[in-house]
Enzyme design. Structure first.
Site, PDB file in Angstrom:
ATOM      1  N   GLN A 220      41.161  32.967  54.575  1.00  0.00           N
ATOM      2  CA  GLN A 220      39.952  33.338  53.851  1.00  0.00           C
ATOM      3  C   GLN A 220      38.798  32.392  54.178  1.00  0.00           C
ATOM      4  O   GLN A 220      37.673  32.627  53.754  1.00  0.00           O
ATOM      5  CB  GLN A 220      40.198  33.312  52.336  1.00  0.00           C
ATOM      6  CG  GLN A 220      41.222  34.308  51.855  1.00  0.00           C
ATOM      7  CD  GLN A 220      41.447  34.294  50.352  1.00  0.00           C
ATOM      8  OE1 GLN A 220      42.573  34.493  49.916  1.00  0.00           O
ATOM      9  NE2 GLN A 220      40.425  34.070  49.530  1.00  0.00           N
ATOM     10  N   ARG A 366      42.488  35.336  42.258  1.00  0.00           N
ATOM     11  CA  ARG A 366      41.342  36.043  41.716  1.00  0.00           C
ATOM     12  C   ARG A 366      40.759  35.363  40.487  1.00  0.00           C
ATOM     13  O   ARG A 366      40.532  35.969  39.445  1.00  0.00           O
ATOM     14  CB  ARG A 366      41.731  37.483  41.412  1.00  0.00           C
ATOM     15  CG  ARG A 366      40.633  38.424  41.892  1.00  0.00           C
ATOM     16  CD  ARG A 366      41.053  39.834  41.948  1.00  0.00           C
ATOM     17  NE  ARG A 366      39.915  40.643  42.353  1.00  0.00           N
ATOM     18  CZ  ARG A 366      39.977  41.920  42.657  1.00  0.00           C
ATOM     19  NH1 ARG A 366      41.135  42.542  42.594  1.00  0.00           N
ATOM     20  NH2 ARG A 366      38.916  42.584  43.006  1.00  0.00           N
ATOM     21  N   CYS A 367      40.586  34.084  40.667  1.00  0.00           N
ATOM     22  CA  CYS A 367      39.978  33.273  39.636  1.00  0.00           C
ATOM     23  C   CYS A 367      39.002  32.412  40.391  1.00  0.00           C
ATOM     24  O   CYS A 367      38.935  32.492  41.590  1.00  0.00           O
ATOM     25  CB  CYS A 367      41.000  32.322  39.077  1.00  0.00           C
ATOM     26  SG  CYS A 367      41.638  31.279  40.374  1.00  0.00           S
ATOM     27  N   GLU A 736      35.942  38.583  41.220  1.00  0.00           N
ATOM     28  CA  GLU A 736      37.042  38.117  40.368  1.00  0.00           C
ATOM     29  C   GLU A 736      36.845  38.430  38.895  1.00  0.00           C
ATOM     30  O   GLU A 736      37.769  38.248  38.086  1.00  0.00           O
ATOM     31  CB  GLU A 736      37.200  36.606  40.521  1.00  0.00           C
ATOM     32  CG  GLU A 736      37.525  36.194  41.922  1.00  0.00           C
ATOM     33  CD  GLU A 736      37.306  34.711  42.125  1.00  0.00           C
ATOM     34  OE1 GLU A 736      38.236  34.042  42.557  1.00  0.00           O
ATOM     35  OE2 GLU A 736      36.201  34.227  41.829  1.00  0.00           O
TER      36      GLU A 736
HETATM   37  N1  MCN Z   1      28.930  42.990  45.625  1.00  0.00           N
HETATM   38  C1  MCN Z   1      27.823  43.792  45.396  1.00  0.00           C
HETATM   39  N2  MCN Z   1      26.898  43.421  44.459  1.00  0.00           N
HETATM   40  C2  MCN Z   1      27.053  42.280  43.735  1.00  0.00           C
HETATM   41  C3  MCN Z   1      28.184  41.476  43.947  1.00  0.00           C
HETATM   42  C4  MCN Z   1      29.110  41.857  44.922  1.00  0.00           C
HETATM   43  O1  MCN Z   1      27.700  44.841  46.028  1.00  0.00           O
HETATM   44  N3  MCN Z   1      26.150  41.917  42.840  1.00  0.00           N
HETATM   45  C5  MCN Z   1      29.900  43.341  46.670  1.00  0.00           C
HETATM   46  C6  MCN Z   1      29.852  42.315  47.792  1.00  0.00           C
HETATM   47  O2  MCN Z   1      28.869  42.553  48.709  1.00  0.00           O
HETATM   48  C7  MCN Z   1      31.260  42.395  48.346  1.00  0.00           C
HETATM   49  C8  MCN Z   1      32.094  42.646  47.096  1.00  0.00           C
HETATM   50  O3  MCN Z   1      31.210  43.255  46.151  1.00  0.00           O
HETATM   51  O4  MCN Z   1      31.365  43.432  49.263  1.00  0.00           O
HETATM   52  C9  MCN Z   1      32.665  41.344  46.491  1.00  0.00           C
HETATM   53  O5  MCN Z   1      31.661  40.377  46.522  1.00  0.00           O
HETATM   54  P1  MCN Z   1      31.730  38.923  45.836  1.00  0.00           P
HETATM   55  O6  MCN Z   1      31.749  39.061  44.393  1.00  0.00           O
HETATM   56  O7  MCN Z   1      30.672  38.118  46.474  1.00  0.00           O
HETATM   57  O8  MCN Z   1      33.156  38.347  46.245  1.00  0.00           O
HETATM   58  P2  MCN Z   1      33.649  37.884  47.689  1.00  0.00           P
HETATM   59  O9  MCN Z   1      33.201  38.833  48.704  1.00  0.00           O
HETATM   60  O10 MCN Z   1      33.409  36.447  47.874  1.00  0.00           O
HETATM   61  O11 MCN Z   1      35.194  38.147  47.533  1.00  0.00           O
HETATM   62  C10 MCN Z   1      36.043  37.183  46.929  1.00  0.00           C
HETATM   63  C11 MCN Z   1      36.689  37.701  45.681  1.00  0.00           C
HETATM   64  C12 MCN Z   1      37.848  36.842  45.389  1.00  0.00           C
HETATM   65  S1  MCN Z   1      37.591  35.190  45.247  1.00  0.00           S
HETATM   66  C13 MCN Z   1      39.109  37.367  45.310  1.00  0.00           C
HETATM   67  S2  MCN Z   1      40.360  36.319  44.894  1.00  0.00           S
HETATM   68  C14 MCN Z   1      39.342  38.772  45.574  1.00  0.00           C
HETATM   69  C15 MCN Z   1      38.157  39.607  45.370  1.00  0.00           C
HETATM   70  O12 MCN Z   1      37.065  39.075  45.881  1.00  0.00           O
HETATM   71  N4  MCN Z   1      40.219  39.139  46.531  1.00  0.00           N
HETATM   72  C16 MCN Z   1      40.216  40.443  46.977  1.00  0.00           C
HETATM   73  N5  MCN Z   1      38.316  40.939  45.591  1.00  0.00           N
HETATM   74  C17 MCN Z   1      39.256  41.379  46.471  1.00  0.00           C
HETATM   75  N6  MCN Z   1      39.264  42.675  46.884  1.00  0.00           N
HETATM   76  C18 MCN Z   1      40.151  43.058  47.824  1.00  0.00           C
HETATM   77  N7  MCN Z   1      40.141  44.344  48.222  1.00  0.00           N
HETATM   78  N8  MCN Z   1      41.036  42.193  48.380  1.00  0.00           N
HETATM   79  C19 MCN Z   1      41.106  40.913  47.986  1.00  0.00           C
HETATM   80  O13 MCN Z   1      41.964  40.067  48.547  1.00  0.00           O
HETATM   81 CU1  CUM Z   2      40.652  31.832  42.761  1.00  0.00          CU
HETATM   82  S1  CUM Z   2      41.309  33.371  44.133  1.00  0.00           S
HETATM   83 MO1  CUM Z   2      39.705  33.949  45.132  1.00  0.00          MO
HETATM   84  O1  CUM Z   2      38.847  32.523  44.744  1.00  0.00           O
HETATM   85  O2  CUM Z   2      40.064  33.746  46.678  1.00  0.00           O
END
Ligand code: MCN
Ligand code: CUM
Length: 782
Positions: A220, A366-367, A736
């Site tokens: 990741q 997912r925290c 998360e």
């Molecule tokens: N997004 C959006 N508008 C926002 C926020 C987010 O459209 N205001 C969209 C983003 O562009 C992205 C998605 O939603 O395509 C998730 O964005 P974000 O919240 O920034 O999270 P990350 O992309 O950094 O993803 C990490 C987060 C984490 S930490 C875990 S754990 C997790 C999660 O995402 N693991 C996942 N969701 C998951 N979803 C899938 N399918 N698989 C995982 O392993």
């Molecule tokens: Cu705390 S699980 Mo996600 O942060 O990859």
């Protein structure tokens, strides 16, 4: 031309472009990679939770035809690789040398021509163990006379890892001394595991001629991992290329560096051939980053309906090696939001960490760094307090919420919440639910002997680490990069430091560029995962991609737009000040027929730039966020309990989320539904448990239960939008939120069904037998 068509930028539910390959079976995962001469690595794992290794005899394994090498801790020690540093400054065994410290720990690796031969050879390794007493809880670990698990560490004379605290002890003691009532809750957030569909693994290819190490791995955070590889293995960083291909889910499980990656790379280096390691399900469940395992005691001081103080004591089971991904300022991330959505003037939190004979981990699933536990504790506590003072749980929350005009809000533990409107999110959830009516129905049903429960969680989360001066991992500032190139025909390539595991980055990040530059998203290709071809950054976890890399993407697009404006002025023979920007074109104010599109400008950038200007239309931006973002929401769950069996059934789930501006509403809803499913699973069934000898119970999907489509409830979603004031497009992370916020809502719902009979707590996973016992205790069993 594109500019006449509506630009599908921010706010559009663009279909996920990555799915075109995923649903056709054309994704490329690390296990799809086969290199000439590739060997296979398998591990011998410890059957004991705690034992001294007296000897390892690998001679029979070595003789098996097809076996190329047996790697032991002793061999690694000769190369100074038997131990590796963890992300929180501890050390972790790559392969056990002196002792095994948890069941499933890697003891030796066999490298063979096929994976089958490697597996067969594992059976032929003879290890002489001297079993030691196993420690399976932090209470046991900290008891006097407990055997010292980390006796190899200099100066380590017990199993204690850390003591941290936050907040103002004196002010908190005063609030409690002056309170008219104190409400307490003791609860345990049990160990669970992210269990992504694809387990971990890699193909390590160290080329003996060039010295270049190309490592395809389930990561990741490919850039951070490359730097750590350089630091651990002493390889020069430019000679390491991490490629994180398509990932079959991560959920935090693919943040840490595992022995498998290190042994495969070391083996490839020593043997001179590529080495593949594919983790099996049991290996994944018993040895890789678990989550939670957190004992919590919380107290609220109350004056009337007002919360005046919060006191929290925590005890964390960190397993045999302290390997939390631990940003400096963060300490326990729980500190950030332990006061939840509530205006609590005084708070004090203390936390202890202990080593046990269990697999290391602690943060992921997912925290973001223990915020899941924080959210669970405060949301369970406020419900308990509402019962104790005879208030409605929704009203009690409302009277203690931080008010919209209090933002930016400084919490009692010293963090600044960026924005929020907690009342609005709760109101919408209650309205969708028909809360008043349901409460009436609940009271009526009770008269007929039927048990209905309504549980709420008005969570606040913290994501997007985060401000490089204060947030560092292994000394690296938590920033992220975005590199954008617009080619002559107006098509673009965006390269990111983050790495999707299924979140749809290839779609959403293109939408950010689309919004800023007026290109259509299908004209923008998003690339991630290859450290040789993407800008530096700390990767995807803690829902930080949108808050950090998303901001970098907006900023690099704006940087390019300002160059485009200069080119437009040149093309239109106008002054820059006279130009207007709208939907992918610059036009002269008052003379809209004089205009030029971003596509024309892109072409001119390579053919006709103003005198003295450098050719090209590209840029890179490294974003250092000024603060974290604080998404929030209210989840409401309705359950019915079967008084004959203790089984509980979810009748409804209403989830209102506020993650600021939504880039792709469909993808956000998908994230929330996935997160709610996991929150439900954790509340209802997902448990990694251990027997007294430290045997892991939950080592396969017969014992570690994940919700299937059959058990998963239907979700009704809603949204409010409170933009983040410091993010360039007002977005907050959301990945998360639902897993962080929802477990408390599910548990609160089951407790609520029994609260009138005095039940205040049920421990996760809330299985039928626990509910049955509570029904017995409350004289409600049928
Ligand atoms: N997004 C959006 N508008 C926002 C926020 C987010 O459209 N205001 C969209 C983003 O562009 C992205 C998605 O939603 O395509 C998730 O964005 P974000 O919240 O920034 O999270 P990350 O992309 O950094 O993803 C990490 C987060 C984490 S930490 C875990 S754990 C997790 C999660 O995402 N693991 C996942 N969701 C998951 N979803 C899938 N399918 N698989 C995982 O392993
Ligand atoms: Cu705390 S699980 Mo996600 O942060 O990859």
């Amino acid at each position: 031309m594109a500019a006449t068509e509506e630009i599908r930028g921010v706010g559009h539910s663009v279909k996920r472009v990555e799915d075109a390959r995923f649903i056709r079976g054309r994704g490329q995962y690390f296990d799809d990679i086969t290199l000439p001469g590739m060997l296979h690595l398998e591990f011998l794992r410890s059957p004991f939770a705690h034992a001294r290794i007296k000897s390892i005899d690998a001679s029979r394994a070595q003789e098996l035809p097809g076996v190329v090498a047996v790697v032991t801790g002793e061999l690694l020690a000769q190369h100074n690789l038997a131990w590796m540093p963890t992300l929180s400054g501890d050390t972790q065994a790559v392969l056990a040398t002196d002792k095994v410290r948890f069941q499933g720990q890697e003891v030796a690796g066999v490298v063979a021509e096929t994976a089958y031969i490697a597996k067969d050879a594992i059976e032929l390794i003879d290890v002489d163990y001297e079993p030691l007493p196993a420690i399976t809880s932090p209470q046991q670990a900290l008891a006097k006379g407990a055997p010292v698990i980390r006796d190899e560490k200099e100066g380590q004379t017990d199993n204690h890892i850390y003591h941290w605290e936050a907040g103002d002890k004196e002010a908190t003691d005063k609030a409690f001394a002056e309170a008219d009532r104190v409400v307490e809750l003791d609860t345990f957030y049990p160990r669970c595991h992210p269990a992504p569909l694809e387990c971990c693994g890699c193909v390590a290819d160290v080329n003996p001629a060039t010295g270049k190490a190309t490592i395809y791995m389930t990561s990741q955070a490919p850039h951070a991992h490359r730097t750590l590889f350089a630091l651990v293995a002493g390889l020069p960083e430019q000679k390491i290329r991490i490629i994180s291909p398509d990932l079959g889910g991560g959920f935090g499980n693919k943040v840490p560096i595992y022995p498998g990656y290190v042994v495969a790379t070391a083996a490839s280096l020593l043997i001179g051939r590529p080495v593949k390691w594919v983790e099996d399900r049991t290996g994944n469940l018993i040895s890789t980053g678990f989550a939670r395992d957190y004992h919590m005691h919380g107290e609220l001081a109350l004056k009337g309906e007002k919360i005046t103080g919060l006191r929290v004591r925590l005890l964390s089971d960190n397993g045999a090696f302290f390997s939390d991904a631990q940003p400096t300022r963060c300490k326990a991330g729980l500190f950030h939001i332990v006061t939840g959505s509530y205006d609590i003037p005084a708070a004090h939190v203390e936390t202890e960490g202990a080593y046990t004979n269990k697999a290391p981990g602690g943060v992921a699933y997912r925290c973001s760094f223990r915020v899941t536990e924080a959210s669970y504790l405060i949301e369970r506590l406020v419900q308990t307090a509402a019962y104790e003072i005879g208030a409605d749980p929704a009203e009690f929350r409302r009277s203690n919420f931080i008010k919209p005009e209090q933002f930016p809000y400084s919490s009692a533990t010293g963090f600044e919440y960026d924005s929020g409107d907690y009342g609005a999110a709760m109101d919408l959830a209650l309205e969708k639910l028909g809360y008043e009516e349901l409460r009436r129905e609940q009271a009526e049903a009770r008269k007929e002997g039927k048990l209905i429960g309504i549980g709420l969680a008005s969570f606040t989360e913290v994501v997007g680490a985060g401000h490089g001066a204060e947030y560092q991992i292994a000394g690296l500032r938590m920033n992220d990069g975005a590199e954008l190139r617009i080619h002559p025909t107006g098509k673009a390539v965006l390269k990111l430091s983050v790495k999707s595991q299924g979140q749809g980055h290839e779609t959403t990040f293109a939408q950010i560029v689309a919004e800023e530059l007026g290109l259509q998203p299908e004209d923008i290709e998003v690339q991630e995962g290859d450290t040789d071809n993407t800008p530096y950054g700390l990767g995807t976890y803690a829902s930080r991609s949108t808050p950090v890399s998303g901001a970098a993407t907006a900023m690099v697009s704006r940087r390019i737009r300002s160059k485009a404006k200069k080119i437009a002025a040149h093309l239109l023979e106008a002054s820059e000040d006279d130009l207007e920007w709208e939907d992918g074109r610059f036009s002269v104010k008052g003379a809209p027929e004089k205009s030029t599109t971003i596509q024309d400008i892109a072409f001119a950038a390579y053919t006709n730039v103003p005198e003295g200007m450098e050719d090209g239309l590209e840029g890179v931006y490294y974003y250092d966020p000024p603060n974290m973002t604080y998404p929030f929401g209210t989840y409401a769950v309705v359950v019915e309990i079967d008084r004959g069996t203790g089984a509980w059934k979810v009748r409804r789930v209403v989830a209102v989320d506020d993650c600021g501006v939504r880039i792709n509403p469909m993808i956000v809803e998908g994230q929330i539904m996935g997160g709610l499913t996991e929150g439900f699973g954790i509340a209802a069934m997902q448990l990694i448990d251990f027997d007294e000898d430290g045997n892991c119970i939950g080592a396969n999907f017969m014992d570690y239960l994940l919700p299937t489509a059959w058990e998963t409830p239907t979700f009704e979603l809603g949204e409010t939008v409170t933009p983040s004031p410091h993010h360039p497009i007002g977005a907050k992370g959301v990945g998360e939120s639902a897993t962080v916020g929802s477990p408390a809502a599910f548990v609160n719902a089951v407790v609520d069904a029994l609260a009138h009979a005095g039940i205040r707590n049920l421990e996760m996973p809330v299985t039928s037998d626990k509910v049955w016992a509570a029904l017995q205790e409350a004289n409600l069993a049928e």
